[in-house]
Design a protein around this motif. Structure first.
Motif, short mmCIF file in Angstrom:
data_model
loop_
_atom_site.label_atom_id
_atom_site.label_comp_id
_atom_site.label_asym_id
_atom_site.label_seq_id
_atom_site.Cartn_x
_atom_site.Cartn_y
_atom_site.Cartn_z
N LYS A 22 -76.38 -24.26 -62.51
CA LYS A 22 -77.02 -24.00 -63.81
C LYS A 22 -76.03 -23.45 -64.85
O LYS A 22 -74.88 -23.16 -64.52
N CYS A 25 -75.87 -19.24 -64.17
CA CYS A 25 -75.87 -18.66 -62.82
C CYS A 25 -75.40 -19.74 -61.85
O CYS A 25 -75.17 -20.88 -62.25
N CYS A 27 -77.12 -21.06 -59.32
CA CYS A 27 -78.19 -21.79 -58.65
C CYS A 27 -77.97 -23.30 -58.82
O CYS A 27 -77.45 -23.74 -59.84
N THR A 39 -83.56 -20.43 -57.50
CA THR A 39 -83.73 -19.39 -58.51
C THR A 39 -82.98 -18.13 -58.08
O THR A 39 -82.67 -17.96 -56.91
N CYS A 40 -82.72 -17.27 -59.09
CA CYS A 40 -82.04 -16.00 -58.82
C CYS A 40 -82.45 -15.05 -59.95
O CYS A 40 -83.16 -15.45 -60.87
N CYS A 43 -81.82 -16.60 -63.63
CA CYS A 43 -82.64 -17.68 -64.19
C CYS A 43 -84.14 -17.40 -64.07
O CYS A 43 -84.95 -18.23 -64.49
#
Ligand code: ADP
Ligand code: ZN
Ligand code: MG
Length: 476
Positions: A22, A25, A27, A39-40, A43
């Motif tokens: 992304k 980040c 991901c 996801t993290c 995001c």
């Protein structure tokens, strides 16, 4: 009554970039995975999480900017666009308002033999939002943040287009450039390319633009063309009734072939844009720009010229083949394997285009491997199979990517090259059709055709028609 109207169209095109991770980040950007698995904290907008810019996003954006004749902004930065929506977990989108990465470009389009430049006002980088899934059974809405933070560029054109044809030509051109750069797969159906259509009408000859609307939810070229026609009619009708067009965002419903108002047009100030405090400005050196320029792959025009020179492919064919990067890749790979580019080009230009049209498919959806096409070319060139068998085998390759060597072997489709066997069949055909033979002798050339047909039938289609013809003339 009887007034003539001109349609004025400008597009905002969003393209998802083909980065592995992304924009802010690490991901994965992979499409179609189980909800909320990519996801993290960054995001999903957790407090305190900080974005880190993905350099590849900047490089793809620069590559697109250069290929669309834009000026690259040497110091550019991100801004926050503030709004609340459940698919936007931060309550703001990181985008670019004041200093977008590229400006003042153009692409050249061609419609009905006429060339025209469509100017690009600007292109900016931003992050995509998540996806809402409305579950009508449960009366609930669910959110999937896998797409949240996927990198996008938004390409904003000037209002330079005047018809649906020009719009489609512009989108096809953009898509082709971006696919050639490898910066995105640009699939309208999957949403990796999305176009919002801004449209107004004005009386022919008028200087000023009319009030425009913006249409969203257009996920195919056909839907775009229908939406343009529908919106043009709607606006003309309002004007003819002496009413005003309201500047607003409308959602196109392609099933109903009509649009409805979503929201009144918002202004930049409604979003309370301000410089993104968590990211430093991006400084792009002349050296970096030159590096990206040097790395640009061969684009369509150059490829077309090379096909004409190197492979002696006619201009028209070269243009069609290179109009899809995917088709051009197949052409080059298959030609490299069999060494017969003109034959490969024939299969693409005739049978492939025919099957694509029959099945309502795009060149991007061609799924056979170049190796199998190359094998087919070799089978026909060595006269192991005749041309009608080859067509039949090609349909199998097109549909299921079968290996033609194995297929021909398994189905016993090889041309019978045993002249003795052929002669025997011909002898019998002549004996069984005395009238045709007599007609031929009395000068009726046509009669030979019937005998060729009979022989091919007796050989179950596996003879070389040229050879059958020659033998028949000899033996009759
Ligand atoms: P905003 O600032 O509201 O986003 P822009 O001026 O940036 O509006 O334009 C957004 C898009 O609308 C651009 O693609 C532009 O070409 C197009 N556009 C602007 N004015 C018109 C108009 N009168 N008719 C059709 N399209 C227009
Ligand atoms: Zn993440
Ligand atoms: Mg704008």
């Amino acid at each position: 009554m009887g007034k003539q109207y001109e349609t004025v169209i400008g597009l905002e095109v969003h393209v998802e970039l083909a980065t592995r991770t992304k924009i802010f980040c690490s991901c994965s950007t992979e499409f179609g995975k189980a909800p909320n698995t990519h996801t993290c904290p960054v995001c999903t907008g957790m407090p305190g999480a900080l974005p880190v810019l993905n350099k590849q996003v900047v490089e793809y954006a620069m590559a697109i900017g250069l290929a669309t004749n834009c000026e690259i902004t040497k110091v550019c930065k991100f801004d926050r666009k503030n709004y609340f929506y459940p698919d936007n977990p931060q309550n703001y989108q990181i985008s670019q308002l004041y200093l977008p990465i590229a400006r003042n470009g153009y692409v050249e389009i061609e419609t009905g033999g006429t060339k025209k430049k469509v100017r690009i006002h600007e292109m900016h980088m931003e992050e995509d939002a998540g996806k809402l899934i409305h579950d009508e059974w449960d009366d609930t809405s669910l959110v999937d943040y896998n797409r949240s933070g996927v990198p996008l560029v938004e390409i904003v054109s000037e209002p330079d287009m005047r018809s649906a044809d020009e719009v489609i030509a512009y989108l096809e051109k953009l898509r082709m450039i971006i696919q050639y750069l490898g910066a995105s797969d640009c699939k309208l159906q999957e949403g990796s390319m999305r176009a919002d259509v801004n449209l107004s009408v004005r009386e022919a000859g008028a200087e000023e633009f009319g009030t425009r609307t913006e249409m969203k939810n257009l996920n195919s070229f056909k839907a775009i063309a229908r939406a343009i026609e529908g919106e043009r009619e709607r606006q003309i009708e309002l004007l003819e009734e002496g009413k005003a067009v309201v500047q607003e965002t409308r959602r196109w419903d392609d099933n109903k072939e009509s649009s409805y108002a979503m929201r009144s047009k918002e202004d930049a100030q409604d979003y309370r844009y301000f410089p993104e405090p968590d990211l430093v400005p991006i400084v792009i050196s002349g050296e970096w720009i030159e590096q990206i320029r040097a790395r640009q792959p061969e684009l369509q025009t150059e490829k077309m010229e090379r096909y004409k020179k190197e492979f002696d492919i006619p201009e028209y064919d070269a243009k069609i083949i290179t109009s899809s990067k995917h088709m051009a890749d197949i052409f080059e790979a298959a030609s490299a394997v069999c060494g017969k580019p003109k034959k490969v080009s024939n299969w693409l230009m005739v049978e492939t285009l025919r099957l694509l049209k029959d099945r309502g498919m795009e060149p991007e959806e061609i799924s056979f491997s170049p190796e199998n096409l190359a094998k087919l070319v070799n089978l026909t060139e060595s006269r192991a199979i005749n041309s009608s068998v080859a067509k039949e085998v090609f349909e199998k390759i097109f549909a299921q990517d079968i290996d033609p060597e194995i297929y021909v072997e398994e189905h016993g489709l090889k041309t019978v090259n045993d002249e003795g066997a052929l002669e025997e069949v011909i002898r019998k055909v002549i004996a069984d059709n005395p009238k045709a033979a007599k007609d031929y002798h009395s000068g009726k050339e046509k009669a030979l055709g019937a005998l060729v047909g009979q022989t091919m039938k007796a050989m179950k289609g596996k003879a070389d028609p040229g050879l059958v013809n020659r033998k028949l003339r000899e033996m009759i």
